[in-house]
Scaffold this active site. Structure first.
Site, PDB file in Angstrom:
ATOM      1  CB  SER A 110     -10.994 162.978 -36.805  1.00 17.25           C
ATOM      2  OG  SER A 110     -12.413 162.815 -37.034  1.00 17.25           O
ATOM      3  CD  GLN A 111      -5.359 161.586 -32.131  1.00 17.34           C
ATOM      4  OE1 GLN A 111      -6.289 161.305 -31.590  1.00 17.34           O
ATOM      5  NE2 GLN A 111      -4.097 161.011 -32.095  1.00 17.34           N
TER       6      GLN A 111
END
Ligand code: SAH
Length: 212
Positions: A59-60
């Site tokens: 994920s970011q």
């Protein structure tokens, strides 16, 4: 490439929105470049999600920091993560709490993450392959639960694995777009807060999405 400098720059960027110093410090200690495929190492400290193979993503960083902050960990908790993926989020949780149980449905990812977390000397993380029921009912209750894949709705089987007073953070919405939801388990009505929009790969299984 100077990964240390890149990491410091990312943490500085995150600190504009993320106020929990413990979360930022934990992320500052973890070599994110080790958790992404060789060919995307140069992007490891950009604030973006990256592919990790088998159609999954790490994920970011901003979303990871936001979700971790929302768990309000003190260090004493046993935490459940659903969706080990690269193992990066599990490493952050391991820095911040007593014990982490992380569940993954794809054996290949679980294996790679396990080797990496071992080589980085994380001794308080246990990786498990997912079973019939979402999460890890055998080890419940957990004082915090973090779901790193998107669900169509909040799965009751996960609420029942959350300790009273504990927080769960989960992306809920369609296959392609979700809202980050924080649920605090309470004796009567659970507290529900919305943390904003996000985009995660699908949570697959009974109580979530079908295989496609
Ligand atoms: N937290 C990860 C990113 C996870 S991507 C990281 O830090 O890199 C989402 C992961 O959830 C994928 O690896 C996917 O295989 C896994 N997943 C999807 N449904 C699942 C389920 N029901 N149980 C366990 N893992 C699941």
């Amino acid at each position: 490439m100077d990964f240390e400098a890149e990491r410091a720059r990312l943490i500085e960027h995150l600190s504009r929105e993320i106020k929990d110093r413990r979360v930022l410090d934990a992320m500052a200690r973890i070599p994110r470049e080790r958790f992404v495929p060789e060919e995307s190492r140069h992007l490891a400290y950009e604030d973006i999600p990256l592919p990790i193979g088998l159609e999954q993503t790490i994920s970011q960083p901003f979303i990871i920091a936001l979700m971790t902050e929302a768990l309000e960990l003190t260090g004493a908790e046993k935490v459940l993560e659903i969706g080990t993926g690269s193992g990066y989020q599990a490493a952050i949780l391991a820095e911040l709490t007593r014990r982490v149980v992380t569940v993954e449905r794809l054996p290949k990812l679980a294996e790679t993450a396990g080797k990496l977390l071992d080589s980085l000397d994380y001794r308080n993380v246990e990786i498990r392959l997912s079973g019939e029921t979402l999460g890890c009912p055998e080890e419940a209750p957990f004082e915090a639960i973090l779901v790193t894949a998107g669900a169509p709705s909040v799965p009751p089987e996960l609420i029942s694995q959350l300790a009273l007073g504990g927080h769960m953070v989960i992306p809920v919405g369609s296959r392609y777009l979700q809202e980050l939801v924080k649920i605090t388990r309470q004796r009567k009505k659970n507290r529900v807060e919305n943390l904003g929009g996000c985009r995660f790969v699908s949570l697959i299984g009974k109580g979530a999405w079908g295989q496609e």
